[in-house]
Design a protein around this motif. Structure first.
Motif, PDB file in Angstrom:
ATOM      1  N   GLY B  13       5.896   7.608 -10.232  1.00  0.00           N
ATOM      2  CA  GLY B  13       6.539   7.238 -11.494  1.00  0.00           C
ATOM      3  C   GLY B  13       5.831   6.179 -12.306  1.00  0.00           C
ATOM      4  O   GLY B  13       6.410   5.594 -13.209  1.00  0.00           O
ATOM      5  N   THR B  14       4.565   5.921 -12.008  1.00  0.00           N
ATOM      6  CA  THR B  14       3.851   4.866 -12.740  1.00  0.00           C
ATOM      7  C   THR B  14       3.335   5.355 -14.090  1.00  0.00           C
ATOM      8  O   THR B  14       2.965   4.547 -14.936  1.00  0.00           O
ATOM      9  CB  THR B  14       2.627   4.381 -11.944  1.00  0.00           C
ATOM     10  OG1 THR B  14       1.857   5.532 -11.609  1.00  0.00           O
ATOM     11  CG2 THR B  14       3.045   3.655 -10.676  1.00  0.00           C
ATOM     12  N   GLY B  15       3.310   6.682 -14.272  1.00  0.00           N
ATOM     13  CA  GLY B  15       2.803   7.226 -15.529  1.00  0.00           C
ATOM     14  C   GLY B  15       1.509   8.000 -15.350  1.00  0.00           C
ATOM     15  O   GLY B  15       0.771   8.215 -16.316  1.00  0.00           O
ATOM     16  N   LYS B  16       1.228   8.461 -14.141  1.00  0.00           N
ATOM     17  CA  LYS B  16      -0.013   9.204 -13.875  1.00  0.00           C
ATOM     18  C   LYS B  16      -0.137  10.448 -14.750  1.00  0.00           C
ATOM     19  O   LYS B  16      -1.175  10.672 -15.381  1.00  0.00           O
ATOM     20  CB  LYS B  16      -0.072   9.652 -12.395  1.00  0.00           C
ATOM     21  CG  LYS B  16      -0.261   8.556 -11.391  1.00  0.00           C
ATOM     22  CD  LYS B  16      -0.326   9.112  -9.978  1.00  0.00           C
ATOM     23  CE  LYS B  16       0.965   9.801  -9.553  1.00  0.00           C
ATOM     24  NZ  LYS B  16       2.117   8.891  -9.520  1.00  0.00           N
ATOM     25  N   SER B  17       0.926  11.262 -14.735  1.00  0.00           N
ATOM     26  CA  SER B  17       0.835  12.540 -15.449  1.00  0.00           C
ATOM     27  C   SER B  17       0.654  12.311 -16.943  1.00  0.00           C
ATOM     28  O   SER B  17      -0.178  12.951 -17.588  1.00  0.00           O
ATOM     29  CB  SER B  17       2.076  13.385 -15.185  1.00  0.00           C
ATOM     30  OG  SER B  17       2.147  13.688 -13.804  1.00  0.00           O
ATOM     31  N   ASN B  18       1.433  11.383 -17.503  1.00  0.00           N
ATOM     32  CA  ASN B  18       1.288  11.080 -18.933  1.00  0.00           C
ATOM     33  C   ASN B  18      -0.100  10.554 -19.252  1.00  0.00           C
ATOM     34  O   ASN B  18      -0.703  10.943 -20.250  1.00  0.00           O
ATOM     35  CB  ASN B  18       2.342  10.060 -19.365  1.00  0.00           C
ATOM     36  CG  ASN B  18       3.622  10.736 -19.812  1.00  0.00           C
ATOM     37  OD1 ASN B  18       3.690  11.232 -20.927  1.00  0.00           O
ATOM     38  ND2 ASN B  18       4.593  10.799 -18.928  1.00  0.00           N
ATOM     39  N   ASN B 193       0.291  -0.107 -16.512  1.00  0.00           N
ATOM     40  CA  ASN B 193       1.203   0.619 -17.407  1.00  0.00           C
ATOM     41  C   ASN B 193       2.605   0.030 -17.275  1.00  0.00           C
ATOM     42  O   ASN B 193       2.930  -0.592 -16.276  1.00  0.00           O
ATOM     43  CB  ASN B 193       1.223   2.106 -17.061  1.00  0.00           C
ATOM     44  CG  ASN B 193       1.990   2.942 -18.092  1.00  0.00           C
ATOM     45  OD1 ASN B 193       2.088   2.566 -19.267  1.00  0.00           O
ATOM     46  ND2 ASN B 193       2.542   4.066 -17.667  1.00  0.00           N
ATOM     47  N   LYS B 194       3.396   0.250 -18.298  1.00  0.00           N
ATOM     48  CA  LYS B 194       4.787  -0.208 -18.328  1.00  0.00           C
ATOM     49  C   LYS B 194       4.890  -1.729 -18.287  1.00  0.00           C
ATOM     50  O   LYS B 194       5.790  -2.284 -17.654  1.00  0.00           O
ATOM     51  CB  LYS B 194       5.596   0.418 -17.185  1.00  0.00           C
ATOM     52  CG  LYS B 194       5.596   1.947 -17.200  1.00  0.00           C
ATOM     53  CD  LYS B 194       6.665   2.528 -16.300  1.00  0.00           C
ATOM     54  CE  LYS B 194       6.692   4.047 -16.384  1.00  0.00           C
ATOM     55  NZ  LYS B 194       7.768   4.662 -15.618  1.00  0.00           N
ATOM     56  N   PRO B 221       1.801  -1.014 -22.779  1.00  0.00           N
ATOM     57  CA  PRO B 221       3.170  -1.533 -22.816  1.00  0.00           C
ATOM     58  C   PRO B 221       4.216  -0.536 -22.318  1.00  0.00           C
ATOM     59  O   PRO B 221       4.034   0.673 -22.451  1.00  0.00           O
ATOM     60  CB  PRO B 221       3.387  -1.811 -24.309  1.00  0.00           C
ATOM     61  CG  PRO B 221       2.525  -0.808 -24.996  1.00  0.00           C
ATOM     62  CD  PRO B 221       1.304  -0.652 -24.125  1.00  0.00           C
ATOM     63  N   THR B 223       7.416   1.245 -23.194  1.00  0.00           N
ATOM     64  CA  THR B 223       7.920   1.513 -24.530  1.00  0.00           C
ATOM     65  C   THR B 223       9.019   2.564 -24.537  1.00  0.00           C
ATOM     66  O   THR B 223       8.905   3.613 -23.907  1.00  0.00           O
ATOM     67  CB  THR B 223       6.772   1.947 -25.477  1.00  0.00           C
ATOM     68  OG1 THR B 223       7.315   2.651 -26.576  1.00  0.00           O
ATOM     69  CG2 THR B 223       5.797   2.856 -24.773  1.00  0.00           C
TER      70      THR B 223
HETATM   71  N1  LIG Z   1       4.469   3.017 -20.878  1.00  0.00           N
HETATM   72  C1  LIG Z   1       5.619   3.680 -20.641  1.00  0.00           C
HETATM   73  N2  LIG Z   1       6.778   3.242 -21.199  1.00  0.00           N
HETATM   74  C2  LIG Z   1       7.932   3.900 -20.952  1.00  0.00           C
HETATM   75  N3  LIG Z   1       8.049   4.985 -20.188  1.00  0.00           N
HETATM   76  C3  LIG Z   1       6.939   5.454 -19.602  1.00  0.00           C
HETATM   77  C4  LIG Z   1       5.663   4.838 -19.793  1.00  0.00           C
HETATM   78  N4  LIG Z   1       4.745   5.531 -19.095  1.00  0.00           N
HETATM   79  C5  LIG Z   1       5.426   6.544 -18.498  1.00  0.00           C
HETATM   80  N5  LIG Z   1       6.739   6.504 -18.792  1.00  0.00           N
HETATM   81  C6  LIG Z   1       7.809   7.400 -18.326  1.00  0.00           C
HETATM   82  O1  LIG Z   1       7.891   7.264 -16.916  1.00  0.00           O
HETATM   83  C7  LIG Z   1       8.217   8.494 -16.321  1.00  0.00           C
HETATM   84  C8  LIG Z   1       7.158   8.841 -15.271  1.00  0.00           C
HETATM   85  O2  LIG Z   1       5.960   9.154 -15.949  1.00  0.00           O
HETATM   86  P1  LIG Z   1       4.933  10.189 -15.325  1.00  0.00           P
HETATM   87  O3  LIG Z   1       5.613  11.455 -14.961  1.00  0.00           O
HETATM   88  O4  LIG Z   1       3.765  10.256 -16.220  1.00  0.00           O
HETATM   89  O5  LIG Z   1       4.575   9.389 -14.006  1.00  0.00           O
HETATM   90  P2  LIG Z   1       3.907   9.910 -12.672  1.00  0.00           P
HETATM   91  O6  LIG Z   1       3.215   8.740 -12.088  1.00  0.00           O
HETATM   92  O7  LIG Z   1       3.128  11.134 -12.914  1.00  0.00           O
HETATM   93  O8  LIG Z   1       5.192  10.250 -11.820  1.00  0.00           O
HETATM   94  P3  LIG Z   1       5.198  11.037 -10.421  1.00  0.00           P
HETATM   95  O9  LIG Z   1       4.739  10.047  -9.407  1.00  0.00           O
HETATM   96  O10 LIG Z   1       6.638  11.396 -10.269  1.00  0.00           O
HETATM   97  O11 LIG Z   1       4.267  12.206 -10.567  1.00  0.00           O
HETATM   98  C9  LIG Z   1       8.296   9.498 -17.439  1.00  0.00           C
HETATM   99  O12 LIG Z   1       9.644   9.642 -17.795  1.00  0.00           O
HETATM  100  C10 LIG Z   1       7.525   8.868 -18.571  1.00  0.00           C
HETATM  101  O13 LIG Z   1       8.002   9.267 -19.837  1.00  0.00           O
END
Ligand SMILES: Nc1ncnc2c1ncn2[C@@H]1O[C@H](COP(=O)(O)OP(=O)(O)OP(=O)(O)O)[C@@H](O)[C@H]1O
Ligand SMILES: [Mg+2]
Lengths: 254, 259
Positions: B13-18, B193-194, B221, B223
């Protein structure tokens, strides 16, 4: 006493330049009150519509903060000036409280009396407009500065705090004169204080981040690394990686 | 020389996929030929950001790993199927290929039960690069330090390790940084991130670089706008002037410079 009131009315913003007839009419209608320091002559939210003229002493115009002891000081007003003219005009509840800072003598003129006199002497209305416009200009001076500072605060730029203080700005001067800029400055001093509080709080929060970061348990970390590195998989992977890299380096050179 | 860029984090959930989707899209926009692999076979997610669902994604990495289809049949050309959301349409005509993982329950439980062949995956990645003549291959990983992750770390030229400025992330990130160094990753970068807006980003960057002895590519940030975007589009394409997007382009510059 009567002479005093006459002089006061003649020198006031609203009624100076009006013929003596009007001044005498006013003198018949106004009521004089004596108010002790700390007492309110106007309470925010109340539904009354008299206008008051300060005869002697000073008042502060404040907005009490909800559920708290604090208050936001909007203005200081002294002899010859009016308070409460907004409700006189629009009959809406009082927008701010007006509290005596010293023993006070005030003249009260009710909306009814005011309207009756104005019917006979419409010029009085024009004078009132002029005064109100002056107040507007004061508010605009204040707003312009406050908005500029707000933008800076939003950007995290607090350099203006030091600059203003160095220049003897609103954080430092106490000028009780009734000029628009002096008044705007007193008003801005409250805003300035708030900006300083915001900066202080931000600095404290940043301090907390430092503390957040340094917590890594190195014993635990070494143990976790040991477990991964000690596996057969890791040994094999490391070997393969080395091979892949060697081959890549070779192909780069070739 | 093509480059493999892995985006990883110790915790989920750190934002890897995004981040992966945005970096890959920006690099493609810079005119490079780019692939994205979702190696998070246990909980795939990146396809959503490109508007794909179980049906539209077609053949998957799972089928390739079982030897059922060739790799080019797994590649989904985003440049030809951008959909009509405001960010992604900018990718029209670019060479951006997604190699999706199956989101079918049966496929996922099959992988969880049997595991998958790390060597086969490695072969697959090389295959993708060669077949589609890619300049960059981005890997969106599964969090943690399991065997597949270790493999993707070991074969990457560039590893972007995402962490949140949060106590929960420090310990695991420290371990991952050390492992990456032991695996001799050429270019290791942290990405924060975040980050809450109350942090001083410059200070945060310096502090983290000091503690982890690793460069921080950017501090992004936290956001609400991102949450509102609800993973429906590529954020940095849809909102190019947003601070998060500017941070992403900083990372892109770092990557392109290495290339
Ligand atoms: N900078 C940010 N600010 C707010 N929300 C964010 C930010 N970056 C990511 N998110 C949100 O956090 C959630 C997790 O993002 P994401 O799926 O990219 O993470 P991940 O690391 O791929 O998760 P996983 O480990 O479950 O694969 C999503 O809902 C995404 O919209
Ligand atoms: Mg993911």
């Amino acid at each position: 006493m009567t002479q005093e009131i006459y002089t006061l009315l003649k020198q006031s913003e609203w009624f100076s330049n009006l013929p003596d007839e009007v001044i005498h009419l006013l003198m018949e209608r106004v009521k004089t009150h004596t108010v002790q320091p700390g007492e309110a002559i106007i309470q925010r939210g109340q539904q009354d519509d008299s206008v008051f003229m300060i005869q002697s002493g000073w008042v502060k115009v404040v907005i009490p903060e909800e559920g708290e002891e604090g208050e936001m000081v909007l203005n200081h007003v002294g002899p010859g000036e009016m308070v409460g003219e907004l409700s006189l005009v629009d009959q809406r509840p009082r927008s701010a409280s007006v509290i005596a800072l010293s023993e006070l003598s005030v003249l009260e003129l009710t909306r009814r009396d005011f309207l009756e006199i104005m019917e006979q002497y419409p010029m009085m209305g024009l004078h009132m407009l002029i005064t109100t416009s002056k107040r507007m200009r004061f508010v605009l001076t204040y707003l312009e500065q406050a908005v500029t500072w707000s933008h800076k605060i939003a950007e995290g730029d607090y350099s203006f705090l030091e600059e203003e203080q160095a220049a003897g700005g609103p954080g430092s001067v106490v000028d009780h004169s009734a000029s628009d800029s002096a008044r705007a400055n007193r008003f801005l001093a409250a805003f300035f204080q708030m900006a300083q509080d915001v900066q202080k709080r931000e600095a404290e929060l940043k301090e907390q981040v430092k503390k957040l970061i340094i917590q890594i348990d190195s014993g635990k970390r070494d143990h976790e690394i040991e477990q991964i590195v000690g596996s057969d998989f890791f040994a094999k992977l490391k070997l393969e990686t080395l091979q892949i890299r060697e081959e890549r380096d070779k192909s780069k050179k070739a | 020389m093509s480059k493999i860029v892995s985006i990883h984090s110790f915790r989920g959930g750190t934002g890897k996929s995004n981040t992966t989707a945005n970096l890959a899209a920006q690099v493609a926009l810079a005119g490079k030929r780019v692939g994205i692999v979702d190696t998070d076979i246990q909980s795939p997610g990146i396809h959503v950001l490109f508007g794909l669902d179980g049906v539209s994604m077609g053949h998957t990495l799972n089928e390739y790993l079982r030897g059922e289809v060739p790799i080019e049949e797994v590649a989904f050309n985003i440049g030809d199927h951008t959909g009509d959301v405001s960010g992604r349409v900018k990718l029209a005509g670019q060479a951006l290929y997604l190699f999706p993982s199956s989101i079918k329950g049966s496929e996922i439980s099959r992988v969880l039960k049997d595991g998958y062949d790390a060597n086969k995956l490695n072969e697959g990645l090389q295959d993708m690069i060669k077949t589609l003549n890619l300049d960059y291959l981005f890997i969106d990983t599964h969090p943690g330090l399991n065997e597949e992750t270790l493999l993707s770390i070991s074969i990457s030229d560039i590893l972007i390790l995402i962490m949140r400025p949060d106590n929960q992330d420090f310990q695991g990130t420290a371990v991952t940084v050390d492992i990456a160094k032991l695996l001799l990753v050429d270019h290791l970068h942290l990405l924060v991130n975040k980050a809450l807006s109350r942090y001083d980003f410059g200070h945060l960057k310096a502090e983290i670089e000091g503690v982890f002895d690793t460069p921080v590519a950017a501090v992004l940030p936290l956001t609400e706008d991102m949450v509102e975007n609800a993973s429906g589009d590529i954020f940095s394409l849809a909102f190019p002037d947003h601070p998060w997007s500017k941070g992403i382009r900083q990372v892109v510059d770092t990557i392109l410079k290495i290339g």
